[in-house]
Design a protein around this motif. Structure first.
Motif, mmCIF file in Angstrom:
data_model
loop_
_atom_site.group_PDB
_atom_site.id
_atom_site.type_symbol
_atom_site.label_atom_id
_atom_site.label_comp_id
_atom_site.label_asym_id
_atom_site.label_seq_id
_atom_site.Cartn_x
_atom_site.Cartn_y
_atom_site.Cartn_z
ATOM 1 N N PHE A 23 0.849 -1.195 0.000
ATOM 2 C CA PHE A 23 0.000 0.000 0.000
ATOM 3 C C PHE A 23 0.885 1.246 0.000
ATOM 4 O O PHE A 23 0.697 2.169 -0.803
ATOM 5 N N GLU A 24 1.871 1.274 0.901
ATOM 6 C CA GLU A 24 2.770 2.423 1.003
ATOM 7 C C GLU A 24 3.561 2.626 -0.282
ATOM 8 O O GLU A 24 3.919 3.757 -0.633
ATOM 9 N N ALA A 25 3.824 1.533 -1.007
ATOM 10 C CA ALA A 25 4.581 1.621 -2.266
ATOM 11 C C ALA A 25 3.681 1.976 -3.448
ATOM 12 O O ALA A 25 4.159 2.069 -4.584
ATOM 13 N N GLY A 26 2.381 2.174 -3.180
ATOM 14 C CA GLY A 26 1.456 2.529 -4.257
ATOM 15 C C GLY A 26 1.032 1.358 -5.121
ATOM 16 O O GLY A 26 0.593 1.553 -6.258
ATOM 17 N N LEU A 27 1.150 0.128 -4.583
ATOM 18 C CA LEU A 27 0.861 -1.068 -5.383
ATOM 19 C C LEU A 27 -0.528 -1.641 -5.126
ATOM 20 O O LEU A 27 -0.914 -2.606 -5.771
ATOM 21 N N LYS A 60 -5.626 6.084 -2.007
ATOM 22 C CA LYS A 60 -5.133 7.355 -1.468
ATOM 23 C C LYS A 60 -4.415 7.141 -0.143
ATOM 24 O O LYS A 60 -4.706 6.222 0.612
ATOM 25 N N SER A 61 -3.465 8.042 0.140
ATOM 26 C CA SER A 61 -2.689 7.940 1.379
ATOM 27 C C SER A 61 -3.580 8.098 2.609
ATOM 28 O O SER A 61 -3.289 7.545 3.669
ATOM 29 N N THR A 62 -4.669 8.871 2.483
ATOM 30 C CA THR A 62 -5.577 9.029 3.620
ATOM 31 C C THR A 62 -6.245 7.698 3.974
ATOM 32 O O THR A 62 -6.524 7.421 5.137
ATOM 33 N N THR A 63 -6.478 6.867 2.965
ATOM 34 C CA THR A 63 -7.074 5.552 3.215
ATOM 35 C C THR A 63 -6.086 4.663 3.956
ATOM 36 O O THR A 63 -6.489 3.797 4.745
ATOM 37 N N LEU A 64 -4.791 4.852 3.724
ATOM 38 C CA LEU A 64 -3.772 4.063 4.410
ATOM 39 C C LEU A 64 -3.886 4.246 5.920
ATOM 40 O O LEU A 64 -3.739 3.289 6.685
ATOM 41 N N VAL A 65 -4.158 5.469 6.355
ATOM 42 C CA VAL A 65 -4.266 5.750 7.793
ATOM 43 C C VAL A 65 -5.431 4.976 8.398
ATOM 44 O O VAL A 65 -5.281 4.321 9.437
ATOM 45 N N THR A 66 -6.604 5.035 7.752
ATOM 46 C CA THR A 66 -7.767 4.332 8.295
ATOM 47 C C THR A 66 -7.601 2.815 8.204
ATOM 48 O O THR A 66 -7.968 2.090 9.126
#
Length: 253
Positions: free
Chosen positions: A108-112, A122-128
């Motif tokens: 996810f962090e690598a945009g994959l 989106k990066s905001t979704t990574l937080v949730t």
């Protein structure tokens, strides 16, 4: 059968069930098109009289050209007597849900990890997603082996979160900050939806063959149709701004 070019791969339309497009130049090399629209490269071969499949990777991370090169490498190993699918299966037998979640977040962090429209989430979704993984999924089934999960396990996760079994007060990164983790119907529905996505990721990675979250009946989330007025948005913004100044508070999902 066409050659698996970028045009062919990206033009492959999803159907009601998964299907495979086989390459006409390299026997055994194919593209699996999931009914979700995602596409994954694979090889199929025979070993000890049995037909086996080996997943190379998802289109977008892999191009047709790179996947073809990897297919040639793995098929070459097969010709020498190796069994790459069985070797991978042995490696994956011990993968826990916690380890799978860590792999998912890393990609996810690598945009994959792709979301709607085939674009990276989106990066905001990574937080949730991270919050739901660490506060609900891992505490409930983190030590379970992914390959052992069945639909009943996923259904129990849903009911446990609804019942508030993962309710807790956890420390945040802020000084003296605490976050109150609550369960409930909405949290359960969204968390099991995320778990289903992570298990689909496991299918595409070749860790498991089927997603045990498919077909789980989730209660409807409590979606409210009324929108805030302009004045209410201003008031909410002022309240959040004040709360952000106080290190004792944290926004949770």
């Amino acid at each position: 059968m066409p050659k698996l070019s970028k045009r062919v791969v990206e033009g492959a339309e999803p159907q009601s069930t998964d299907y495979v497009i086989w390459d006409d130049e390299l026997p055994g090399f194919g593209l699996r098109v999931f009914k979700s629209g995602k596409r994954s490269y694979l090889i199929q071969y025979r070993s000890a009289g049995r037909s086996r499949r080996y997943s190379i990777g998802v289109h977008g991370v892999w191009t047709p050209e790179l996947a073809r090169k990897e297919a040639k490498i793995q098929l070459g190993r097969v010709a020498q007597g190796d069994n790459p699918a069985e070797e991978r299966q042995l490696d994956h037998k011990a993968v826990t849900v916690k380890e799978l979640c860590e792999l998912y977040l890393k990609d996810f962090e690598a945009g994959l990890i792709l979301g709607k429209g085939g674009r990276p989430k989106k990066s905001t979704t990574l937080v949730t997603d991270t919050g739901r993984i660490h506060r609900h999924i891992i505490p409930l089934i983190g030590t379970r082996r992914v390959k052992d999960l069945v639909k009943a396990d996923v259904n129990k996760v849903l009911k446990d979160i609804m019942a508030g079994k993962t309710r807790a007060s956890v420390k945040t990164k802020k000084l003296r900050g605490r976050a109150n983790v609550r369960g409930g119907v909405g949290t359960a529905t969204r968390t099991v939806g995320l778990l289903g996505g992570i298990l689909t990721y496991a299918v595409e990675a070749g860790i498991i063959e089927h997603n045990p979250a498919h077909g789980i009946r989730k209660p409807k989330d409590n979606v409210r149709n009324r929108r805030l007025t302009e004045a209410e948005y201003r008031t909410l913004g002022e309240m959040l701004e004040e709360a952000a100044k106080d290190e004792k508070y944290a926004i949770t999902v």
